[in-house]
Design a protein around this motif. Structure first.
Motif, PDB file in Angstrom:
ATOM      1  N   SER A  12      81.232  72.288  45.539  1.00 53.05           N
ATOM      2  CA  SER A  12      79.820  71.940  45.369  1.00 53.05           C
ATOM      3  C   SER A  12      79.509  71.591  43.922  1.00 53.05           C
ATOM      4  O   SER A  12      78.776  70.637  43.639  1.00 53.05           O
ATOM      5  CB  SER A  12      78.920  73.093  45.825  1.00 53.05           C
ATOM      6  N   VAL A  13      80.090  72.358  43.001  1.00 50.91           N
ATOM      7  CA  VAL A  13      79.891  72.090  41.574  1.00 50.91           C
ATOM      8  C   VAL A  13      80.499  70.743  41.208  1.00 50.91           C
ATOM      9  O   VAL A  13      79.897  69.945  40.479  1.00 50.91           O
ATOM     10  CB  VAL A  13      80.488  73.231  40.713  1.00 50.91           C
ATOM     11  N   ALA A  14      81.684  70.448  41.720  1.00 48.66           N
ATOM     12  CA  ALA A  14      82.365  69.195  41.391  1.00 48.66           C
ATOM     13  C   ALA A  14      81.588  67.980  41.905  1.00 48.66           C
ATOM     14  O   ALA A  14      81.431  66.991  41.175  1.00 48.66           O
ATOM     15  CB  ALA A  14      83.773  69.202  41.972  1.00 48.66           C
ATOM     16  N   VAL A  15      81.102  68.061  43.133  1.00 46.61           N
ATOM     17  CA  VAL A  15      80.339  66.938  43.693  1.00 46.61           C
ATOM     18  C   VAL A  15      79.060  66.715  42.894  1.00 46.61           C
ATOM     19  O   VAL A  15      78.724  65.578  42.547  1.00 46.61           O
ATOM     20  CB  VAL A  15      80.029  67.186  45.188  1.00 46.61           C
ATOM     21  N   LEU A  16      78.362  67.792  42.575  1.00 48.33           N
ATOM     22  CA  LEU A  16      77.142  67.676  41.764  1.00 48.33           C
ATOM     23  C   LEU A  16      77.461  67.101  40.392  1.00 48.33           C
ATOM     24  O   LEU A  16      76.764  66.199  39.902  1.00 48.33           O
ATOM     25  CB  LEU A  16      76.459  69.037  41.625  1.00 48.33           C
ATOM     26  N   ALA A  17      78.529  67.577  39.765  1.00 47.77           N
ATOM     27  CA  ALA A  17      78.904  67.097  38.433  1.00 47.77           C
ATOM     28  C   ALA A  17      79.239  65.610  38.454  1.00 47.77           C
ATOM     29  O   ALA A  17      78.800  64.856  37.574  1.00 47.77           O
ATOM     30  CB  ALA A  17      80.080  67.902  37.888  1.00 47.77           C
ATOM     31  N   VAL A  18      80.000  65.174  39.441  1.00 46.73           N
ATOM     32  CA  VAL A  18      80.355  63.751  39.537  1.00 46.73           C
ATOM     33  C   VAL A  18      79.096  62.898  39.701  1.00 46.73           C
ATOM     34  O   VAL A  18      78.936  61.876  39.022  1.00 46.73           O
ATOM     35  CB  VAL A  18      81.362  63.499  40.683  1.00 46.73           C
ATOM     36  N   ASN A  19      78.202  63.312  40.588  1.00 44.06           N
ATOM     37  CA  ASN A  19      76.980  62.529  40.789  1.00 44.06           C
ATOM     38  C   ASN A  19      76.104  62.519  39.537  1.00 44.06           C
ATOM     39  O   ASN A  19      75.500  61.498  39.212  1.00 44.06           O
ATOM     40  CB  ASN A  19      76.198  63.022  42.005  1.00 44.06           C
ATOM     41  N   LEU A  20      76.028  63.646  38.830  1.00 44.41           N
ATOM     42  CA  LEU A  20      75.256  63.675  37.584  1.00 44.41           C
ATOM     43  C   LEU A  20      75.867  62.755  36.532  1.00 44.41           C
ATOM     44  O   LEU A  20      75.137  62.056  35.813  1.00 44.41           O
ATOM     45  CB  LEU A  20      75.165  65.102  37.047  1.00 44.41           C
ATOM     46  N   ILE A  21      77.179  62.729  36.445  1.00 43.70           N
ATOM     47  CA  ILE A  21      77.852  61.852  35.486  1.00 43.70           C
ATOM     48  C   ILE A  21      77.601  60.388  35.839  1.00 43.70           C
ATOM     49  O   ILE A  21      77.289  59.572  34.966  1.00 43.70           O
ATOM     50  CB  ILE A  21      79.363  62.160  35.420  1.00 43.70           C
ATOM     51  N   VAL A  22      77.708  60.052  37.126  1.00 37.28           N
ATOM     52  CA  VAL A  22      77.460  58.671  37.555  1.00 37.28           C
ATOM     53  C   VAL A  22      76.032  58.259  37.213  1.00 37.28           C
ATOM     54  O   VAL A  22      75.804  57.181  36.649  1.00 37.28           O
ATOM     55  CB  VAL A  22      77.749  58.505  39.065  1.00 37.28           C
ATOM     56  N   VAL A  23      75.068  59.104  37.529  1.00 39.47           N
ATOM     57  CA  VAL A  23      73.666  58.788  37.218  1.00 39.47           C
ATOM     58  C   VAL A  23      73.483  58.635  35.711  1.00 39.47           C
ATOM     59  O   VAL A  23      72.835  57.695  35.249  1.00 39.47           O
ATOM     60  CB  VAL A  23      72.713  59.867  37.789  1.00 39.47           C
ATOM     61  N   ALA A  24      74.066  59.529  34.928  1.00 44.89           N
ATOM     62  CA  ALA A  24      73.909  59.471  33.467  1.00 44.89           C
ATOM     63  C   ALA A  24      74.522  58.198  32.889  1.00 44.89           C
ATOM     64  O   ALA A  24      73.893  57.527  32.050  1.00 44.89           O
ATOM     65  CB  ALA A  24      74.548  60.705  32.826  1.00 44.89           C
ATOM     66  N   VAL A  25      75.718  57.840  33.322  1.00 43.80           N
ATOM     67  CA  VAL A  25      76.378  56.635  32.802  1.00 43.80           C
ATOM     68  C   VAL A  25      75.588  55.384  33.170  1.00 43.80           C
ATOM     69  O   VAL A  25      75.351  54.506  32.330  1.00 43.80           O
ATOM     70  CB  VAL A  25      77.834  56.544  33.318  1.00 43.80           C
ATOM     71  N   LEU A  26      75.161  55.299  34.412  1.00 44.17           N
ATOM     72  CA  LEU A  26      74.428  54.109  34.842  1.00 44.17           C
ATOM     73  C   LEU A  26      73.034  54.052  34.235  1.00 44.17           C
ATOM     74  O   LEU A  26      72.558  52.966  33.868  1.00 44.17           O
ATOM     75  CB  LEU A  26      74.382  54.039  36.367  1.00 44.17           C
ATOM     76  N   ALA A  27      72.375  55.190  34.098  1.00 45.66           N
ATOM     77  CA  ALA A  27      71.060  55.205  33.443  1.00 45.66           C
ATOM     78  C   ALA A  27      71.193  54.809  31.976  1.00 45.66           C
ATOM     79  O   ALA A  27      70.345  54.060  31.449  1.00 45.66           O
ATOM     80  CB  ALA A  27      70.421  56.589  33.570  1.00 45.66           C
ATOM     81  N   ARG A  28      72.245  55.265  31.320  1.00 46.05           N
ATOM     82  CA  ARG A  28      72.496  54.867  29.931  1.00 46.05           C
ATOM     83  C   ARG A  28      72.711  53.357  29.833  1.00 46.05           C
ATOM     84  O   ARG A  28      72.192  52.699  28.939  1.00 46.05           O
ATOM     85  CB  ARG A  28      73.704  55.607  29.371  1.00 46.05           C
ATOM     86  N   ASP A  29      73.446  52.806  30.789  1.00 37.61           N
ATOM     87  CA  ASP A  29      73.683  51.361  30.816  1.00 37.61           C
ATOM     88  C   ASP A  29      72.364  50.596  30.977  1.00 37.61           C
ATOM     89  O   ASP A  29      72.111  49.622  30.262  1.00 37.61           O
ATOM     90  CB  ASP A  29      74.658  51.004  31.924  1.00 37.61           C
ATOM     91  N   ILE A  30      71.536  51.052  31.880  1.00 39.97           N
ATOM     92  CA  ILE A  30      70.244  50.391  32.106  1.00 39.97           C
ATOM     93  C   ILE A  30      69.387  50.481  30.850  1.00 39.97           C
ATOM     94  O   ILE A  30      68.749  49.507  30.443  1.00 39.97           O
ATOM     95  CB  ILE A  30      69.520  51.020  33.320  1.00 39.97           C
ATOM     96  N   ARG A  31      69.369  51.654  30.239  1.00 44.50           N
ATOM     97  CA  ARG A  31      68.569  51.857  29.015  1.00 44.50           C
ATOM     98  C   ARG A  31      69.063  50.963  27.882  1.00 44.50           C
ATOM     99  O   ARG A  31      68.278  50.366  27.150  1.00 44.50           O
ATOM    100  CB  ARG A  31      68.603  53.335  28.620  1.00 44.50           C
ATOM    101  N   LYS A  32      70.379  50.828  27.730  1.00 51.58           N
ATOM    102  CA  LYS A  32      70.945  49.970  26.692  1.00 51.58           C
ATOM    103  C   LYS A  32      70.534  48.517  26.889  1.00 51.58           C
ATOM    104  O   LYS A  32      70.330  47.800  25.930  1.00 51.58           O
ATOM    105  CB  LYS A  32      72.472  50.065  26.665  1.00 51.58           C
ATOM    106  N   ARG A  33      70.435  48.091  28.102  1.00 46.46           N
ATOM    107  CA  ARG A  33      70.065  46.701  28.389  1.00 46.46           C
ATOM    108  C   ARG A  33      68.612  46.414  28.016  1.00 46.46           C
ATOM    109  O   ARG A  33      68.256  45.284  27.766  1.00 46.46           O
ATOM    110  CB  ARG A  33      70.300  46.378  29.857  1.00 46.46           C
ATOM    111  N   ARG A  34      67.794  47.438  28.007  1.00 46.17           N
ATOM    112  CA  ARG A  34      66.371  47.254  27.658  1.00 46.17           C
ATOM    113  C   ARG A  34      66.141  47.228  26.146  1.00 46.17           C
ATOM    114  O   ARG A  34      65.126  46.756  25.689  1.00 46.17           O
ATOM    115  CB  ARG A  34      65.532  48.356  28.284  1.00 46.17           C
ATOM    116  N   ASP A  35      67.076  47.805  25.390  1.00 47.03           N
ATOM    117  CA  ASP A  35      66.911  47.863  23.932  1.00 47.03           C
ATOM    118  C   ASP A  35      67.200  46.530  23.282  1.00 47.03           C
ATOM    119  O   ASP A  35      67.836  45.675  23.707  1.00 47.03           O
ATOM    120  CB  ASP A  35      67.837  48.936  23.337  1.00 47.03           C
TER     121      ASP A  35
END
Length: 155
Positions: A132-155
């Motif tokens: 359960s911890v691993a699945v949550l961690a992977v999804n949090l990492i995916v969201v963080a990486v993709l959100a960072r990518d989206i944010r970088k594109r706006r700057d």
């Protein structure tokens, strides 16, 4: 900022490419599951369900297993296979977009991973453990990486 102004260098986006590979893997697994359901049909599924209920002495007269044993038929297997195949197509389209560093793919991946976070948290509290911890961690990492990518594109 448009995709044309975003750095297309693959070394600049290792996180996106890693997520693209992960999503492509999920897509391929979904294709395999859809084709497997179509090849098997309902008879083996019903036989496996009966064997499981006998082995674990579970009643099939009431509850989810009763519903499941009544729901498994050729039409429901075709529908399940079609839905799983559509999920696989969505994952492959997302993987292609992430590999090609498309902003829409980052949005799609971020939203689709974020949708699972409440379910991941629920699973963590209901069934605590390393999985359960691993699945949550992977999804949090995916969201963080993709959100960072989206944010970088706006700057």
């Amino acid at each position: 900022m448009t995709d044309a102004h975003y750095n297309p260098d693959p070394h600049a986006h290792p996180g996106l490419h890693l997520i693209a590979i992960f999503e492509a893997g999920k897509g391929l697994l979904a294709f395999a599951a859809a084709f497997g359901l179509e090849l098997l049909g309902p008879e083996p599924l019903l036989r496996w369900l009966r064997e499981l209920t006998l082995r674990f002495q579970i009643s099939t007269e009431h509850g989810a297993l009763a519903w499941l044993s009544n729901a498994i038929n050729p039409d429901s297997v075709h529908l399940a296979a079609a839905l799983i195949f559509a999920y696989g197509v969505l994952r492959m389209v997302e993987a292609w977009g992430l590999w090609r560093v498309k902003v829409w793919a980052s949005w799609l991946g971020c939203l689709s991973a974020a949708i699972y976070l409440p379910l991941d948290l629920y699973a963590l509290f209901r069934h605590p453990g390393w999985m359960s911890v691993a699945v949550l961690a992977v999804n949090l990492i995916v969201v963080a990486v993709l959100a960072r990518d989206i944010r970088k594109r706006r700057d």
